[in-house]
Design a protein around this motif. Structure first.
Motif, PDB file in Angstrom:
ATOM      1  N   GLU A 297      -0.345   6.730   0.010  1.00 49.09           N
ATOM      2  CA  GLU A 297       0.249   5.698  -0.843  1.00 49.09           C
ATOM      3  C   GLU A 297       1.307   6.282  -1.779  1.00 49.09           C
ATOM      4  OE1 GLU A 297      -2.833   3.748  -2.924  1.00 49.09           O
ATOM      5  OE2 GLU A 297      -3.751   2.867  -1.144  1.00 49.09           O
ATOM      6  N   MET A 298       1.156   7.622  -2.057  1.00 49.42           N
ATOM      7  CA  MET A 298       2.096   8.235  -2.991  1.00 49.42           C
ATOM      8  C   MET A 298       3.282   8.875  -2.272  1.00 49.42           C
ATOM      9  SD  MET A 298      -0.408  10.034  -5.782  1.00 49.42           S
ATOM     10  CE  MET A 298      -1.347  10.937  -4.549  1.00 49.42           C
ATOM     11  N   ALA A 299       3.389   8.717  -0.943  1.00 46.55           N
ATOM     12  CA  ALA A 299       4.436   9.423  -0.178  1.00 46.55           C
ATOM     13  C   ALA A 299       5.839   9.080  -0.685  1.00 46.55           C
ATOM     14  CB  ALA A 299       4.314   9.088   1.317  1.00 46.55           C
ATOM     15  N   THR A 300       6.046   7.771  -0.922  1.00 42.63           N
ATOM     16  CA  THR A 300       7.375   7.354  -1.393  1.00 42.63           C
ATOM     17  C   THR A 300       7.698   7.997  -2.727  1.00 42.63           C
ATOM     18  OG1 THR A 300       7.091   5.243  -0.258  1.00 42.63           O
ATOM     19  CG2 THR A 300       8.822   5.368  -1.943  1.00 42.63           C
ATOM     20  N   GLY A 301       6.726   7.989  -3.613  1.00 40.83           N
ATOM     21  CA  GLY A 301       6.946   8.591  -4.925  1.00 40.83           C
ATOM     22  C   GLY A 301       7.218  10.076  -4.819  1.00 40.83           C
ATOM     23  N   ILE A 302       6.528  10.720  -3.861  1.00 42.68           N
ATOM     24  CA  ILE A 302       6.721  12.159  -3.698  1.00 42.68           C
ATOM     25  C   ILE A 302       8.166  12.430  -3.260  1.00 42.68           C
ATOM     26  CG2 ILE A 302       6.047  14.158  -2.310  1.00 42.68           C
ATOM     27  CD1 ILE A 302       3.260  12.894  -2.166  1.00 42.68           C
ATOM     28  N   ALA A 303       8.667  11.591  -2.297  1.00 43.83           N
ATOM     29  CA  ALA A 303      10.053  11.770  -1.828  1.00 43.83           C
ATOM     30  C   ALA A 303      11.034  11.639  -2.990  1.00 43.83           C
ATOM     31  CB  ALA A 303      10.373  10.753  -0.735  1.00 43.83           C
ATOM     32  N   HIS A 304      10.839  10.582  -3.792  1.00 44.84           N
ATOM     33  CA  HIS A 304      11.711  10.407  -4.964  1.00 44.84           C
ATOM     34  C   HIS A 304      11.589  11.586  -5.908  1.00 44.84           C
ATOM     35  CE1 HIS A 304      13.424   6.414  -4.334  1.00 44.84           C
ATOM     36  NE2 HIS A 304      12.233   6.014  -3.863  1.00 44.84           N
ATOM     37  N   GLU A 305      10.329  12.077  -6.087  1.00 45.47           N
ATOM     38  CA  GLU A 305      10.080  13.165  -7.025  1.00 45.47           C
ATOM     39  C   GLU A 305      10.824  14.430  -6.599  1.00 45.47           C
ATOM     40  OE1 GLU A 305       8.419  14.406 -10.583  1.00 45.47           O
ATOM     41  OE2 GLU A 305       8.231  12.431  -9.663  1.00 45.47           O
ATOM     42  N   ILE A 306      10.897  14.666  -5.258  1.00 40.41           N
ATOM     43  CA  ILE A 306      11.574  15.866  -4.760  1.00 40.41           C
ATOM     44  C   ILE A 306      13.092  15.642  -4.668  1.00 40.41           C
ATOM     45  CG2 ILE A 306      11.816  17.395  -2.763  1.00 40.41           C
ATOM     46  CD1 ILE A 306       8.857  17.013  -2.229  1.00 40.41           C
ATOM     47  N   ASN A 307      13.522  14.398  -4.288  1.00 35.82           N
ATOM     48  CA  ASN A 307      14.964  14.090  -4.148  1.00 35.82           C
ATOM     49  C   ASN A 307      15.717  14.263  -5.462  1.00 35.82           C
ATOM     50  OD1 ASN A 307      15.160  13.626  -1.405  1.00 35.82           O
ATOM     51  ND2 ASN A 307      14.609  11.456  -1.590  1.00 35.82           N
TER      52      ASN A 307
ATOM     53  N   ALA B 233      -3.452  -3.583  -9.795  1.00 36.81           N
ATOM     54  CA  ALA B 233      -3.764  -4.783 -10.568  1.00 36.81           C
ATOM     55  C   ALA B 233      -2.502  -5.334 -11.238  1.00 36.81           C
ATOM     56  CB  ALA B 233      -4.835  -4.461 -11.612  1.00 36.81           C
ATOM     57  N   LEU B 234      -1.627  -4.456 -11.718  1.00 32.98           N
ATOM     58  CA  LEU B 234      -0.401  -4.891 -12.371  1.00 32.98           C
ATOM     59  C   LEU B 234       0.556  -5.540 -11.364  1.00 32.98           C
ATOM     60  CD1 LEU B 234       0.110  -1.750 -14.631  1.00 32.98           C
ATOM     61  CD2 LEU B 234      -0.393  -4.060 -15.436  1.00 32.98           C
ATOM     62  N   VAL B 235       0.698  -4.891 -10.193  1.00 32.26           N
ATOM     63  CA  VAL B 235       1.602  -5.447  -9.167  1.00 32.26           C
ATOM     64  C   VAL B 235       1.076  -6.792  -8.682  1.00 32.26           C
ATOM     65  CG1 VAL B 235       2.508  -5.089  -6.838  1.00 32.26           C
ATOM     66  CG2 VAL B 235       2.464  -3.185  -8.476  1.00 32.26           C
ATOM     67  N   GLU B 236      -0.246  -6.914  -8.507  1.00 32.40           N
ATOM     68  CA  GLU B 236      -0.847  -8.174  -8.049  1.00 32.40           C
ATOM     69  C   GLU B 236      -0.583  -9.298  -9.051  1.00 32.40           C
ATOM     70  OE1 GLU B 236      -5.261 -10.026  -6.957  1.00 32.40           O
ATOM     71  OE2 GLU B 236      -5.016  -7.874  -7.276  1.00 32.40           O
ATOM     72  N   LYS B 237      -0.696  -8.968 -10.338  1.00 32.18           N
ATOM     73  CA  LYS B 237      -0.452  -9.992 -11.359  1.00 32.18           C
ATOM     74  C   LYS B 237       1.019 -10.410 -11.362  1.00 32.18           C
ATOM     75  CE  LYS B 237      -0.924 -10.900 -16.318  1.00 32.18           C
ATOM     76  NZ  LYS B 237      -1.391 -10.386 -17.621  1.00 32.18           N
ATOM     77  N   ARG B 238       1.919  -9.420 -11.174  1.00 31.62           N
ATOM     78  CA  ARG B 238       3.357  -9.741 -11.138  1.00 31.62           C
ATOM     79  C   ARG B 238       3.668 -10.634  -9.938  1.00 31.62           C
ATOM     80  NH1 ARG B 238       7.044  -5.009  -9.261  1.00 31.62           N
ATOM     81  NH2 ARG B 238       6.033  -5.757  -7.347  1.00 31.62           N
ATOM     82  N   ASP B 239       3.077 -10.315  -8.776  1.00 29.32           N
ATOM     83  CA  ASP B 239       3.329 -11.131  -7.585  1.00 29.32           C
ATOM     84  C   ASP B 239       2.765 -12.530  -7.746  1.00 29.32           C
ATOM     85  OD1 ASP B 239       4.539  -8.895  -6.575  1.00 29.32           O
ATOM     86  OD2 ASP B 239       2.822  -8.292  -5.299  1.00 29.32           O
ATOM     87  N   THR B 240       1.620 -12.628  -8.438  1.00 32.72           N
ATOM     88  CA  THR B 240       1.016 -13.951  -8.643  1.00 32.72           C
ATOM     89  C   THR B 240       1.865 -14.803  -9.580  1.00 32.72           C
ATOM     90  OG1 THR B 240      -1.184 -13.015  -8.332  1.00 32.72           O
ATOM     91  CG2 THR B 240      -1.068 -15.147  -9.421  1.00 32.72           C
TER      92      THR B 240
ATOM     93  N   GLN C 195       6.045   7.092  -8.228  1.00 34.09           N
ATOM     94  CA  GLN C 195       5.656   5.866  -7.531  1.00 34.09           C
ATOM     95  C   GLN C 195       5.321   4.752  -8.526  1.00 34.09           C
ATOM     96  OE1 GLN C 195       1.759   4.972  -5.077  1.00 34.09           O
ATOM     97  NE2 GLN C 195       1.872   7.163  -5.496  1.00 34.09           N
ATOM     98  N   VAL C 196       4.769   5.107  -9.716  1.00 38.53           N
ATOM     99  CA  VAL C 196       4.486   4.091 -10.735  1.00 38.53           C
ATOM    100  C   VAL C 196       5.783   3.640 -11.397  1.00 38.53           C
ATOM    101  CG1 VAL C 196       3.348   3.693 -12.947  1.00 38.53           C
ATOM    102  CG2 VAL C 196       2.144   4.917 -11.114  1.00 38.53           C
ATOM    103  N   ARG C 197       6.693   4.591 -11.646  1.00 40.17           N
ATOM    104  CA  ARG C 197       7.944   4.253 -12.326  1.00 40.17           C
ATOM    105  C   ARG C 197       8.818   3.370 -11.448  1.00 40.17           C
ATOM    106  NH1 ARG C 197      12.453   8.727 -13.486  1.00 40.17           N
ATOM    107  NH2 ARG C 197      12.679   8.298 -11.262  1.00 40.17           N
ATOM    108  N   ASN C 198       8.773   3.627 -10.115  1.00 47.22           N
ATOM    109  CA  ASN C 198       9.580   2.823  -9.200  1.00 47.22           C
ATOM    110  C   ASN C 198       9.168   1.353  -9.202  1.00 47.22           C
ATOM    111  OD1 ASN C 198      11.125   5.006  -8.467  1.00 47.22           O
ATOM    112  ND2 ASN C 198       9.878   5.516  -6.665  1.00 47.22           N
TER     113      ASN C 198
END
Length: 884
Positions: free
Chosen positions: A656-666, A786-793, A746-749
């Protein structure tokens, strides 16, 4: 200067004499020795002996014979005699010694301190006796002079003319001396003819001194009258001086004091006889004057006070009686002096050993011929009797207390078997009132089927005087119901005479029912113990194993219960787990039950296995601890599965953190690219680069390279399985920051803010920092979802925040993770920590995150609490003991 007292040592052994001479060097005494009884008799006549130490066994004349000869001689009878012996210590020998006149015995080998103390004591007693005799003599002389002055008509007078050496006598003089005035020569020397031979020297010496010095000294001497009667004369005179100061004559008086001397001797003998009589009395006896001074006491009174007679006579008791006791004594004594009536009182007296004794004193008034009043007291020590009475009273009270408070029935019969006493429990035990049995033998209330065995049992008691112990039989009560009783009985004997019988009867009907129920309960217990899927170990309060289940034997690796029963429970744990096991037991003593504690357990082959134990404190009906029941579950396989599941959860989290890791290294790669472009551009302009400029740009490149390395290292360490077994002291704050760094991109994104309030200088804890990082990752990712779910709702953006706080509270460390997301439904709260339970959509997560987090926190002896509200958010509170 006063001469030293003489001590006579009589012993046929030179070494014994030499020893005693050495011992007595520290005493101011003269040692006179004799090697036989004959020598001793010669020396006591030549010397004034203050104390004689006589060996019992001597040739020719033994010590007893010597003492008797000394005592028969009137001039020697006042010598105190101490017998020396090494082997004669029987009661008969000691009694014989005292009959011969001994005052004490000295036993070989000598206790030197005791020997010296006794010698000092008897020397003091002898000196006191001598002083007393001298005082009595002086008192007698003064009393005689007073009597002569009061009755001149019975006193002869004389005048001695020193110049002519003639004596003029009054008529009374001739009558006193029984001489004829017509035939008697008036020369002073003529009087010597009728002076008793034993007194002539002292009389002549007195006359010579009167002539030479002019000083007159009263003189007491004896005369022998013409009829052969010996009489005692007391003479006194006064010197007459002329104008030139020369003594010319002596005048004086004489008095026949024979009768008075005889009376004094009789009185002395009477006193001695009286003293002997009262000293034979076992009861303490005393005589007091009207000033409350002791005048006479017997040996028993001295023994009671542990004081010698001289320390008591002429004292009031102020120095050795407590003031309160003395006040009572004086008050009671004064009643006798005032009323003249006999007084009998029960009083308290503190004896010479400091013990308070209870006494009964009979006090009687005695008035002598001169009208002097004396109080005569006889003491009866009733301390022992009082103690016996008190013990008897206490025994009676105890008997009543036991009988009245006991649930058992107590009965007493006389020697004919008639009931004389039945305790109040009669109706409760037998089902009949007391009056049914008093004054009767036992009525026929025994069950018909038990009458024969009861009759046989009673025959054993009545005919053979055997005790009946807990004999059980059935009776039929007043309502016709059957009761089971237990009967104990024994005969009451005194001097082999039967006084009666005492019985104790107990209603055991309910006890029998309880025993039967207990047997059934035991069967059920054994069945459960055998069928339990977990191992069960029962241990007493000392930790000794008393029972085990078959599963416990299997876990331990044996099929023989003897391998465990009788051993101490601490032997079941490896050395590094004993402290943890003791902590669990101590918590059980306080809390009553401690459940699901993971701990290593030793097996018969000494290979430890990981188990989960629960300990329950077993208590009796009063709440007193009886034993421990330990439930043991082998969780080795479960731990392997959990470890695999935990690794799976970590891998899912990494996915789940793969995307964040890519951003973190890029980001650091882009920074490095820009720096290189800038360097190349600068180089194209000047074909050279300033060293300081190049160094600045190089540092930025290396800084970004280090950042990439740290990100890769954190991920590598996080995914390693062997990190799960590393335990150390670590900082909670550092672990939280490490976890944040992994998921930060990944959280900041997702436009989520992570805010931290980490208290400075919070204590370190012991555990696995990588596991705790996984807990924080799980909580942050759950909060993110939980935060993303509330935003989508809501279908709109809102400020999404994850707030992480640490602080200390009441000796514990608290970590709070709060989000303002969807919250958790109330029906999900109780199940949220269970494995494979999730509130997320299908294919999102492994359903293991919170379950694994709960297990990790529990390993740290911590707790997890959840506070939530729908659409408002959730707070996860982790509490860890600082000394975990």
């Amino acid at each position: 200067m006063k001469s030293a007292p003489n001590i006579l040592i009589v012993d046929d052994s030179d070494s014994n004499i030499a020893f005693l001479e050495i011992v007595f060097r520290e005493l101011n005494v003269n040692i006179i020795t004799a090697e036989s009884g004959l020598q001793a008799l010669e020396k006591v006549k030549k010397h004034k002996i203050s104390l004689a130490l006589i060996d019992i066994i001597m040739p020719n004349m033994n010590g007893f014979e010597l003492a008797m000869k000394i005592n028969k001689d009137k001039s020697l009878k006042n010598i105190p005699v101490l017998f020396i012996t090494a082997s004669y210590s029987s009661k008969e020998i000691i009694t014989e010694g005292f009959k011969c006149g001994a005052v004490d015995f000295l036993f070989k080998p000598f206790d030197i301190q005791l020997l010296i103390s006794k010698i000092k004591m008897f020397l003091e007693l002898f000196t006191y006796q001598e002083q007393l005799l001298q005082s009595e003599k002086i008192l007698s002389e003064k009393q005689n002079i007073l009597n002569e002055a009061q009755s001149l008509a019975h006193v002869g007078s004389w005048k001695w003319d020193l110049s002519s050496n003639t004596v003029l006598w009054s008529d009374e003089m001739y009558r006193i001396f029984d001489l004829n005035p017509d035939t008697y020569d008036d020369k002073p020397e003529s009087l010597l003819k009728i002076i008793h031979p034993d007194d002539k020297d002292s009389f002549a010496k007195n006359m010579e001194e009167n002539i030479q010095s002019g000083n007159t000294t009263p003189l007491e001497y004896r005369i022998i009258r013409s009829d052969g009667e010996v009489r005692t004369i007391f003479a006194k005179g006064r010197t007459i001086f002329n104008t030139e100061g020369i003594h010319t004559e002596i005048v004086g008086t004489v008095m026949d004091i024979t009768e008075r001397k005889r009376a004094e001797e009789t009185l002395t003998a009477s006193k001695e006889y009286l003293h002997k009589i009262i000293n034979t009395a076992a009861s303490p006896i005393f005589v007091k004057d009207d000033k409350h001074n002791f005048c006479l006491v017997n040996d028993a009174f001295c023994t009671l006070l542990n004081l010698p007679e001289e320390k008591i006579i002429n004292t009031t008791g102020y120095d050795y009686f407590p003031k309160e006791q003395l006040r009572v004594f004086f008050a009671k004594d004064q009643e006798v002096f005032n009323t003249g009536e006999e007084n009998i009182n029960e009083e308290f007296l503190t004896d010479g050993m400091g013990k308070i004794r209870t006494i009964v004193t009979r006090k009687t008034l005695y008035t002598d011929l001169s009208g002097n009043k004396f109080l005569v007291g006889v003491i009866n020590d009733i301390t022992d009797r009082k103690q016996i009475e008190n013990k008897l009273r206490e025994s009676e009270e105890l008997f009543k207390s036991v009988v009245y408070n006991s649930s058992d029935l107590t009965t007493l019969t006389d020697d004919n078997g008639v009931l004389t006493y039945i305790s109040p429990q009669c109706e409760n035990v037998l089902g009949f009132p007391q009056d049914k049995f008093i004054g009767k033998t036992m009525p026929d209330i025994i069950h018909p089927d038990d009458r024969i065995k009861v009759k046989q049992a009673w025959e054993q008691v009545l005919l053979k005087s055997e005790h009946l112990r807990e004999f059980e039989y059935r009776i039929i009560d007043d309502e016709g119901k059957v009761r089971l009783v237990s009967h104990s009985a024994k005969m009451i004997l005194h001097n082999n005479k039967i006084l009666g019988m005492q019985s104790t009867i107990r209603n055991v009907t309910e006890r029998k029912l309880v025993e039967e129920a207990l047997i059934k309960s035991e069967e059920i217990y054994r069945t459960l113990l055998k069928a339990s899927p977990d191992g069960i170990v029962v241990a007493n309060m000392e930790g000794v194993i008393t029972d085990v289940s078959e599963m416990a034997l299997e876990i331990y690796g044996t099929n023989d219960s003897a391998d465990l029963i009788g051993r101490n429970i601490w032997e079941l744990f490896p050395a590094d787990s004993i402290d943890k096991a003791k902590d669990v037991v101590n918590r059980t003593l306080t809390e009553g039950i401690v459940q699901n504690v993971e701990i290593f357990l030793a097996t018969k082959k000494h290979s430890p296995i990981i188990t989960e134990i629960s300990i329950t404190l077993i208590q009796d009906q009063t709440g007193s601890p009886m034993s421990f029941m330990i439930t043991v579950r082998d969780i080795s396989n479960r731990k392997k599965i959990e470890k695999q599941k935990m690794h799976t959860e970590r891998m899912v989290a990494l996915g789940e953190m793969a995307t964040g890791i890519a951003h973190e290294i890029n980001q650091p790669l882009n920074n490095m690219s820009l720096v290189l472009d800038n360097v190349m551009l600068e180089y194209s302009k000047e074909k050279t680069i300033d060293e300081s400029y190049f160094k600045l740009k190089s540092e930025k490149i290396y800084k970004n390279i280090d950042r990439i390395k740290n990100i890769i290292e954190n991920f590598r360490l996080f995914t390693r399985a062997d990190n799960q077994e590393i335990f150390s002291t670590f900082s909670i704050n550092n672990s939280i920051l490490e976890a944040i760094s992994i998921v930060y991109e990944q959280v900041r994104n997702r436009n989520i803010n992570i805010e931290t309030q980490l208290e400075d200088n919070i204590p370190f804890i012991n555990g696995n920092s990588y596991k705790f990082e996984q807990v924080m990752l799980n909580l942050i990712l759950n909060a993110k979802d939980a935060l993303v779910e509330k935003r989508d709702t809501l279908q709109e953006n809102y400020t999404m925040v994850i707030d992480i706080t640490t602080y200390t509270e009441s000796g514990s460390l608290v970590i709070k993770v709060h989000d303002n997301g969807t919250g958790i439904k109330s029906e999900d709260i109780d199940n949220i920590m269970l494995p494979f339970y999730t509130t997320k959509e299908e294919r999102k997560g492994t359903s293991l995150g919170l379950s694994i987090s709960y297990g990790i926190v529990r390993e740290l002896n911590g707790t997890i609490d959840i506070e939530t509200a729908i659409s408002e958010g959730t707070t996860i509170k982790i509490t860890l003991p600082v000394n975990n």
